[in-house]
Design a protein around this motif. Sequence first.
Motif, PDB file in Angstrom:
ATOM      1  N   LEU A 121       0.807  -1.213   0.000  1.00  0.00           N
ATOM      2  CA  LEU A 121       0.000   0.000   0.000  1.00  0.00           C
ATOM      3  C   LEU A 121       0.843   1.267   0.000  1.00  0.00           C
ATOM      4  O   LEU A 121       0.293   2.378  -0.057  1.00  0.00           O
ATOM      5  CB  LEU A 121      -0.923   0.018   1.229  1.00  0.00           C
ATOM      6  CG  LEU A 121      -2.064  -0.999   1.232  1.00  0.00           C
ATOM      7  CD1 LEU A 121      -2.777  -0.973   2.579  1.00  0.00           C
ATOM      8  CD2 LEU A 121      -3.041  -0.730   0.092  1.00  0.00           C
ATOM      9  N   LEU A 125       2.667   1.669  -5.034  1.00  0.00           N
ATOM     10  CA  LEU A 125       1.449   1.623  -5.856  1.00  0.00           C
ATOM     11  C   LEU A 125       1.652   2.396  -7.168  1.00  0.00           C
ATOM     12  O   LEU A 125       1.258   1.930  -8.247  1.00  0.00           O
ATOM     13  CB  LEU A 125       0.275   2.202  -5.076  1.00  0.00           C
ATOM     14  CG  LEU A 125      -0.276   1.348  -3.924  1.00  0.00           C
ATOM     15  CD1 LEU A 125      -1.377   2.097  -3.186  1.00  0.00           C
ATOM     16  CD2 LEU A 125      -0.813   0.019  -4.445  1.00  0.00           C
ATOM     17  N   LEU A 134      -5.325  -7.245  -3.211  1.00  0.00           N
ATOM     18  CA  LEU A 134      -5.710  -6.672  -1.925  1.00  0.00           C
ATOM     19  C   LEU A 134      -6.397  -7.718  -1.056  1.00  0.00           C
ATOM     20  O   LEU A 134      -6.098  -7.853   0.140  1.00  0.00           O
ATOM     21  CB  LEU A 134      -6.628  -5.465  -2.150  1.00  0.00           C
ATOM     22  CG  LEU A 134      -7.207  -4.839  -0.870  1.00  0.00           C
ATOM     23  CD1 LEU A 134      -6.093  -4.316   0.025  1.00  0.00           C
ATOM     24  CD2 LEU A 134      -8.205  -3.727  -1.218  1.00  0.00           C
ATOM     25  N   SER A 189      -3.826   4.626  -1.159  1.00  0.00           N
ATOM     26  CA  SER A 189      -2.745   4.350  -0.214  1.00  0.00           C
ATOM     27  C   SER A 189      -3.052   4.968   1.143  1.00  0.00           C
ATOM     28  O   SER A 189      -2.952   4.306   2.188  1.00  0.00           O
ATOM     29  CB  SER A 189      -1.420   4.890  -0.750  1.00  0.00           C
ATOM     30  OG  SER A 189      -0.398   4.771   0.231  1.00  0.00           O
ATOM     31  N   ALA A 201      -6.367   3.362   2.754  1.00  0.00           N
ATOM     32  CA  ALA A 201      -6.165   1.954   3.086  1.00  0.00           C
ATOM     33  C   ALA A 201      -5.236   1.805   4.295  1.00  0.00           C
ATOM     34  O   ALA A 201      -5.465   0.975   5.187  1.00  0.00           O
ATOM     35  CB  ALA A 201      -5.597   1.200   1.894  1.00  0.00           C
TER      36      ALA A 201
END
Length: 557
Positions: A349, A354, A383, A499, A502
């Motif tokens: 993440l 990413l 994920l 990012s 999460a």
Amino acid sequence: MAQQNNYQNLINNLQTALALLEIEKNSQLYQDTLSVCNHLSKPGFQIAVFGPFNYGKSTLINAILGNRALPIDLIPTTGAAISVKYGDELRTKINFIDGREINESGTEILKKFAILDGDRRMRDDVTSVQVFCPHSLLKNNVELLDLPGTNDREAQDKLVRDKLLTADLIIQVLDARQLMTLTEREKLHDWLIDRGIKTIVFVVNFLNLLEAEDQKEVYKRLRFVAESFRADLPPNISNLYRVDALPALRSRLKGDVAAAQSSGLVIFESALQSILAAKQEKIADVRLPRVVKIVAQIKQLWQAKVQSIASELETLESTYNAKIQIQQKAEKLIKQGFITSVLELRNWLDEQTLLHRYQSEATAALQQGQFSNWERDFLQPRLVQLQESIVKWVTQASEFFNRHQPETLSISFPTSPQVNLPNKPTNSEGLADTASVGVATGLGWVLGGPVGAAVVGSAAYILNKNLNKEKQQTTEESYHNQVLQLYTDAAKDYLIRFSKEALEQLIKYQEKAERIISFQMPELPVEISTKRSQLNLLNGCLEKIDRELESLKTSLN
């Protein structure tokens, strides 16, 4: 007063020991302990006369009293423990189980209630039989106890055995014609010596019925028996006497002093007086050894009980400690796995990760109008995989440590990017394809106004269409570059938001999960606490008994 308190403390602790050891109330040890406790501080001095049936026990007591107070016959008669105490006149008192009481002058009533029935059984409705007699020996709380004969029925034997435990002096009557049988020897040890009873005097009866030579031989054997047994009597007092009971009784009834002397009664009575004078002053010396024997029996049961509890406790503690060790190891393994999985997701993440991994793919998906499909088919599976890896450890911890599992980790995606494209150049025919893609994918063309913008959430990417005409690129290549930049920026913004959001969700979940994974020392099982408490109570009670005994012994010395 101090000694009386010591008695009571010892009695209380002995009774507590019986309860802690869970000894059956109908057991011999339980009954003996209660008897000894009740008798320990009881005033008076009790002399019990015992032996097999037809040995002349009642006759001997009558000779001492100089009265036919007790029933005597050629067949076994005494069917109860008859207590003879001092009274102003000869009378009898009988108590019954139902509460009735008979109190009559004389002792004729004994023939009805204190002798064996036709089947040679004791009455079961009588609780106590007492005879009161005006004799000097009985003054000063002295009591004679006429016991049923032994070697006949179990009930009589049990009664005699129980009564002997609380007698301060035992007169064991022997028959010169069958001197000290094996059964009598066994009873001497089992009923008396082994129970701490050592104030014993042997009286041999019927010696007058033997020839002179036989009398010498029998008396020689008697002396050997007496000397082999160390009675706890005053110095210079023998533990062996000859009393011809029936001749002694007859001489007393007639007032024949010489005949009483020749029967051996006078010498024996003199010895009784000396024993009473010595033992009544130190009655605890007589009774305490019996308590010591009782305590020895209790200690044997205590040791067995303690060993049993200690063994059970060791097993329980071993199981408990093993469980703790397993849980501690499990905590370590689960934590390591959880941290590894969290770190893997955290690294995935990471904003730069990413962008490096997915920005170009996201940009292309946006251009092609396939962003949702790309998110579902490429981003979401990875994920979910990483989330499940984390949740797996939390689930294991929840089940292993028996704790409530928090809500599952479910990281959501940001809203999909929305891109507003700039107006198409009017002189460009090559843009038809681009426009058609925009419409087809549902991203939408925004064609009004002088400004074109790419919007991702709240962010807007604005291209100024009113540039200086001299610097503005109007070529098809310039337009495509502008559009590509909008898609690229939109993808970047999406991944940056993903990012951030999460990682925030992961941190919250991690805080909850770590409380589940963290090992906490479980409560001590009730069984272990109970066993430890039992051991402490047993050991404490025994220590108190030993302390009270030592205190009593010290006070007597």
